[in-house]
Scaffold this active site. Structure first.
Site, PDB file in Angstrom:
ATOM      1  N   HIS A 196      -4.718   2.359   3.598  1.00  0.00           N
ATOM      2  CA  HIS A 196      -5.226   1.662   2.412  1.00  0.00           C
ATOM      3  C   HIS A 196      -5.775   2.668   1.403  1.00  0.00           C
ATOM      4  CE1 HIS A 196      -5.193  -2.651   3.684  1.00  0.00           C
ATOM      5  NE2 HIS A 196      -5.048  -2.073   4.869  1.00  0.00           N
TER       6      HIS A 196
ATOM      7  N   CYS B  36      -0.044  -1.333   3.665  1.00  0.00           N
ATOM      8  CA  CYS B  36      -0.273  -1.889   5.002  1.00  0.00           C
ATOM      9  C   CYS B  36       0.699  -3.045   5.281  1.00  0.00           C
ATOM     10  CB  CYS B  36      -1.733  -2.301   5.169  1.00  0.00           C
ATOM     11  SG  CYS B  36      -2.228  -2.518   6.898  1.00  0.00           S
TER      12      CYS B  36
ATOM     13  N   GLU C 156      -6.455   2.255  -1.599  1.00  0.00           N
ATOM     14  CA  GLU C 156      -7.409   1.641  -2.526  1.00  0.00           C
ATOM     15  C   GLU C 156      -8.852   1.837  -2.080  1.00  0.00           C
ATOM     16  OE1 GLU C 156      -6.274  -1.939   0.157  1.00  0.00           O
ATOM     17  OE2 GLU C 156      -5.451   0.005  -0.469  1.00  0.00           O
TER      18      GLU C 156
END
Length: 239
Positions: free
Chosen positions: A204, A103, A206
Protein backbone atom coordinates in the site's frame (compact mmCIF):
# COMPACT_ATOMS: atom_id res chain seq x y z
CA UNK A 1 -3.86 29.69 -16.81
CA UNK A 2 -1.55 29.65 -19.82
CA UNK A 3 1.44 27.38 -19.37
CA UNK A 4 -0.04 25.59 -16.41
CA UNK A 5 0.21 21.81 -16.63
CA UNK A 6 -3.05 19.97 -17.20
CA UNK A 7 -4.47 18.21 -14.14
CA UNK A 8 -5.66 14.79 -15.35
CA UNK A 9 -8.73 13.12 -13.89
CA UNK A 10 -7.87 9.83 -12.18
CA UNK A 11 -10.76 7.61 -11.13
CA UNK A 12 -10.25 5.75 -7.85
CA UNK A 13 -12.48 2.75 -7.13
CA UNK A 14 -13.13 1.43 -3.66
CA UNK A 15 -15.68 -0.16 -1.34
CA UNK A 16 -19.18 1.30 -1.01
CA UNK A 17 -18.71 1.40 2.78
CA UNK A 18 -15.58 1.97 4.81
CA UNK A 19 -12.08 2.41 3.47
CA UNK A 20 -11.91 6.10 4.42
CA UNK A 21 -8.24 5.99 5.45
CA UNK A 22 -6.89 4.42 2.24
CA UNK A 23 -9.20 6.62 0.14
CA UNK A 24 -7.90 9.82 1.75
CA UNK A 25 -4.29 8.72 1.42
CA UNK A 26 -4.68 7.75 -2.26
CA UNK A 27 -6.42 11.07 -2.83
CA UNK A 28 -3.46 12.88 -1.26
CA UNK A 29 -0.91 10.91 -3.27
CA UNK A 30 -2.70 11.76 -6.52
CA UNK A 31 -3.18 15.42 -5.66
CA UNK A 32 0.48 15.80 -4.68
CA UNK A 33 1.34 14.38 -8.10
CA UNK A 34 -0.97 16.89 -9.82
CA UNK A 35 -4.13 14.87 -10.52
CA UNK A 36 -7.81 15.45 -9.83
CA UNK A 37 -9.10 12.26 -8.15
CA UNK A 38 -12.68 11.08 -8.68
CA UNK A 39 -13.87 8.35 -6.32
CA UNK A 40 -16.34 5.72 -7.50
CA UNK A 41 -17.76 2.50 -6.08
CA UNK A 42 -20.19 -0.25 -7.04
CA UNK A 43 -23.61 1.22 -7.74
CA UNK A 44 -22.26 4.39 -9.35
CA UNK A 45 -23.02 4.89 -13.03
CA UNK A 46 -20.11 4.83 -15.45
CA UNK A 47 -22.19 6.22 -18.31
CA UNK A 48 -20.88 9.79 -18.12
CA UNK A 49 -17.47 9.11 -16.57
CA UNK A 50 -14.38 10.09 -18.52
CA UNK A 51 -10.93 9.63 -17.07
CA UNK A 52 -7.25 9.97 -17.92
CA UNK A 53 -6.23 7.21 -15.54
CA UNK A 54 -7.50 4.67 -13.00
CA UNK A 55 -6.57 3.38 -9.54
CA UNK A 56 -8.15 0.15 -8.28
CA UNK A 57 -7.69 0.26 -4.51
CA UNK A 58 -7.45 -2.38 -1.78
CA UNK A 59 -10.13 -4.08 0.27
CA UNK A 60 -11.90 -7.43 0.59
CA UNK A 61 -10.64 -10.61 -1.06
CA UNK A 62 -11.50 -11.26 -4.69
CA UNK A 63 -14.23 -13.90 -4.98
CA UNK A 64 -12.46 -17.16 -5.99
CA UNK A 65 -15.35 -18.06 -8.30
CA UNK A 66 -13.74 -15.57 -10.71
CA UNK A 67 -10.73 -17.86 -11.06
CA UNK A 68 -12.68 -21.13 -10.91
CA UNK A 69 -11.95 -22.08 -7.30
CA UNK A 70 -14.08 -22.69 -4.24
CA UNK A 71 -13.45 -20.68 -1.06
CA UNK A 72 -10.56 -22.10 0.97
CA UNK A 73 -10.69 -19.45 3.71
CA UNK A 74 -13.43 -17.72 5.66
CA UNK A 75 -15.11 -15.60 2.96
CA UNK A 76 -14.91 -11.81 2.97
CA UNK A 77 -16.10 -11.17 -0.56
CA UNK A 78 -17.84 -8.31 -2.34
CA UNK A 79 -19.16 -9.70 -5.65
CA UNK A 80 -20.82 -6.41 -6.59
CA UNK A 81 -17.51 -4.59 -6.25
CA UNK A 82 -15.71 -7.38 -8.16
CA UNK A 83 -18.11 -6.93 -11.08
CA UNK A 84 -17.96 -3.13 -11.02
CA UNK A 85 -14.18 -2.94 -10.89
CA UNK A 86 -13.82 -5.63 -13.55
CA UNK A 87 -15.84 -3.36 -15.86
CA UNK A 88 -13.57 -0.44 -15.01
CA UNK A 89 -10.45 -2.54 -15.69
CA UNK A 90 -11.99 -3.74 -18.96
CA UNK A 91 -12.64 -0.19 -20.11
CA UNK A 92 -9.26 1.14 -18.95
CA UNK A 93 -7.32 -1.59 -20.75
CA UNK A 94 -9.46 -1.27 -23.89
CA UNK A 95 -8.93 2.51 -23.96
CA UNK A 96 -5.22 2.30 -23.11
CA UNK A 97 -5.63 4.31 -19.91
CA UNK A 98 -2.87 4.23 -17.27
CA UNK A 99 -3.87 1.82 -14.51
CA UNK A 100 -2.55 1.25 -11.00
CA UNK A 101 -3.82 -1.66 -8.90
CA UNK A 102 -3.15 -1.59 -5.16
CA UNK A 103 -3.24 -4.85 -3.14
CA UNK A 104 -6.70 -6.24 -3.98
CA UNK A 105 -6.55 -4.08 -7.11
CA UNK A 106 -3.40 -5.86 -8.28
CA UNK A 107 -5.01 -9.22 -7.53
CA UNK A 108 -8.21 -8.36 -9.42
CA UNK A 109 -6.18 -7.13 -12.40
CA UNK A 110 -4.39 -10.48 -12.48
CA UNK A 111 -7.66 -12.43 -12.18
CA UNK A 112 -9.27 -10.29 -14.90
CA UNK A 113 -6.38 -11.28 -17.19
CA UNK A 114 -7.05 -14.99 -16.52
CA UNK A 115 -4.70 -15.53 -13.59
CA UNK A 116 -5.39 -17.00 -10.15
CA UNK A 117 -4.59 -16.27 -6.49
CA UNK A 118 -3.19 -18.02 -3.46
CA UNK A 119 -6.16 -17.80 -1.10
CA UNK A 120 -3.90 -18.07 1.96
CA UNK A 121 -0.19 -17.38 2.40
CA UNK A 122 0.12 -18.88 5.88
CA UNK A 123 1.85 -22.06 4.71
CA UNK A 124 3.95 -20.31 2.07
CA UNK A 125 5.92 -18.05 4.38
CA UNK A 126 9.34 -19.20 5.52
CA UNK A 127 11.61 -16.14 5.37
CA UNK A 128 8.91 -13.49 5.78
CA UNK A 129 6.42 -12.68 8.52
CA UNK A 130 2.66 -12.80 8.10
CA UNK A 131 2.29 -9.85 10.47
CA UNK A 132 0.03 -7.16 9.05
CA UNK A 133 1.50 -3.69 9.42
CA UNK A 134 1.40 -0.24 7.83
CA UNK A 135 5.14 0.10 8.40
CA UNK A 136 7.69 -0.71 5.67
CA UNK A 137 9.13 -3.78 7.38
CA UNK A 138 9.43 -6.05 4.33
CA UNK A 139 12.23 -5.93 1.76
CA UNK A 140 11.17 -6.69 -1.81
CA UNK A 141 13.36 -7.56 -4.78
CA UNK A 142 12.54 -5.72 -8.00
CA UNK A 143 12.96 -7.58 -11.29
CA UNK A 144 15.69 -5.99 -13.40
CA UNK A 145 14.52 -4.41 -16.64
CA UNK A 146 10.93 -3.90 -15.54
CA UNK A 147 9.14 -0.57 -15.68
CA UNK A 148 8.75 -0.66 -11.91
CA UNK A 149 12.49 -1.19 -11.33
CA UNK A 150 13.32 1.73 -13.61
CA UNK A 151 10.69 3.86 -11.89
CA UNK A 152 11.95 3.14 -8.37
CA UNK A 153 15.59 3.28 -9.40
CA UNK A 154 16.89 0.38 -7.36
CA UNK A 155 16.79 -3.41 -7.05
CA UNK A 156 15.25 -3.37 -3.55
CA UNK A 157 12.40 -1.52 -1.89
CA UNK A 158 10.97 -1.53 1.61
CA UNK A 159 7.22 -2.02 1.75
CA UNK A 160 4.38 -2.59 4.18
CA UNK A 161 2.31 -5.76 4.34
CA UNK A 162 -1.46 -5.90 4.81
CA UNK A 163 -2.36 -8.91 2.68
CA UNK A 164 -3.06 -12.58 3.31
CA UNK A 165 -3.56 -13.48 -0.36
CA UNK A 166 -1.34 -13.01 -3.40
CA UNK A 167 -0.98 -13.76 -7.09
CA UNK A 168 -0.46 -17.41 -8.02
CA UNK A 169 -0.84 -18.11 -11.76
CA UNK A 170 0.11 -15.02 -13.73
CA UNK A 171 -2.53 -13.44 -15.96
CA UNK A 172 -2.13 -13.02 -19.71
CA UNK A 173 -0.10 -10.02 -20.79
CA UNK A 174 1.43 -9.48 -17.35
CA UNK A 175 4.90 -10.07 -15.96
CA UNK A 176 6.27 -10.22 -12.43
CA UNK A 177 7.96 -6.99 -11.33
CA UNK A 178 8.79 -7.77 -7.67
CA UNK A 179 8.90 -10.66 -5.21
CA UNK A 180 9.54 -11.00 -1.49
CA UNK A 181 12.09 -13.28 0.20
CA UNK A 182 9.65 -16.23 -0.04
CA UNK A 183 9.26 -15.73 -3.78
CA UNK A 184 5.68 -14.46 -3.37
CA UNK A 185 4.70 -12.06 -6.14
CA UNK A 186 4.60 -8.50 -4.83
CA UNK A 187 4.12 -6.56 -8.08
CA UNK A 188 3.08 -7.15 -11.68
CA UNK A 189 3.04 -4.95 -14.76
CA UNK A 190 2.17 -5.03 -18.44
CA UNK A 191 4.49 -7.42 -20.24
CA UNK A 192 4.75 -5.01 -23.18
CA UNK A 193 7.12 -2.24 -22.05
CA UNK A 194 5.99 0.00 -24.90
CA UNK A 195 2.30 -0.22 -23.99
CA UNK A 196 0.17 1.75 -21.57
CA UNK A 197 1.19 2.19 -17.93
CA UNK A 198 -0.25 -0.87 -16.14
CA UNK A 199 1.20 -1.73 -12.72
CA UNK A 200 -0.18 -3.67 -9.78
CA UNK A 201 1.55 -3.57 -6.38
CA UNK A 202 0.71 -5.87 -3.49
CA UNK A 203 1.70 -3.31 -0.86
CA UNK A 204 0.00 0.00 0.00
CA UNK A 205 2.11 2.95 -1.22
CA UNK A 206 -0.63 5.36 -0.13
CA UNK A 207 0.37 4.73 3.50
CA UNK A 208 4.04 5.45 2.73
CA UNK A 209 3.76 8.86 1.08
CA UNK A 210 6.53 10.20 3.31
CA UNK A 211 8.90 8.14 1.14
CA UNK A 212 10.04 9.68 -2.15
CA UNK A 213 10.13 6.35 -3.97
CA UNK A 214 6.58 5.49 -2.88
CA UNK A 215 5.32 8.90 -4.03
CA UNK A 216 7.00 8.26 -7.37
CA UNK A 217 4.51 5.47 -8.08
CA UNK A 218 1.63 7.96 -7.99
CA UNK A 219 3.70 10.54 -9.85
CA UNK A 220 4.43 8.08 -12.67
CA UNK A 221 0.75 7.19 -12.97
CA UNK A 222 -0.25 10.86 -13.09
CA UNK A 223 2.48 11.70 -15.61
CA UNK A 224 1.18 8.92 -17.85
CA UNK A 225 -2.40 10.12 -17.32
CA UNK A 226 -1.39 13.66 -18.26
CA UNK A 227 -0.38 12.34 -21.69
CA UNK A 228 -3.51 10.19 -22.06
CA UNK A 229 -6.65 11.57 -23.66
CA UNK A 230 -9.72 11.42 -21.41
CA UNK A 231 -11.74 8.34 -22.30
CA UNK A 232 -15.09 6.86 -21.17
CA UNK A 233 -15.08 4.07 -18.62
CA UNK A 234 -17.78 2.13 -20.42
CA UNK A 235 -16.32 -0.92 -22.24
CA UNK A 236 -16.57 -0.54 -25.98
CA UNK A 237 -17.62 3.11 -25.84
CA UNK A 238 -16.17 5.35 -28.54
CA UNK A 239 -13.55 7.86 -27.41
Amino acid sequence: MAGRRRRPVVVVTGPARGGLGPRLCIDLGLRLAGALPRHLHAGDSLAEVRANGVVISGGHDVDPVLYAQTPAVRPRYDPERDAFESRVIDAALAQGLPLLGICRGAQLLNVYRGGSLHQSLRDRRRATSGRRTLLPVKTLSLVAGTRLARLLGNDRIRANSLHDQAIDRLGDGLRVAARDADGIVQAVEAADPTGAFVIGVQWHPEFLLYGRRQRSIFRALVDAARHSAAAPLVPGAPT
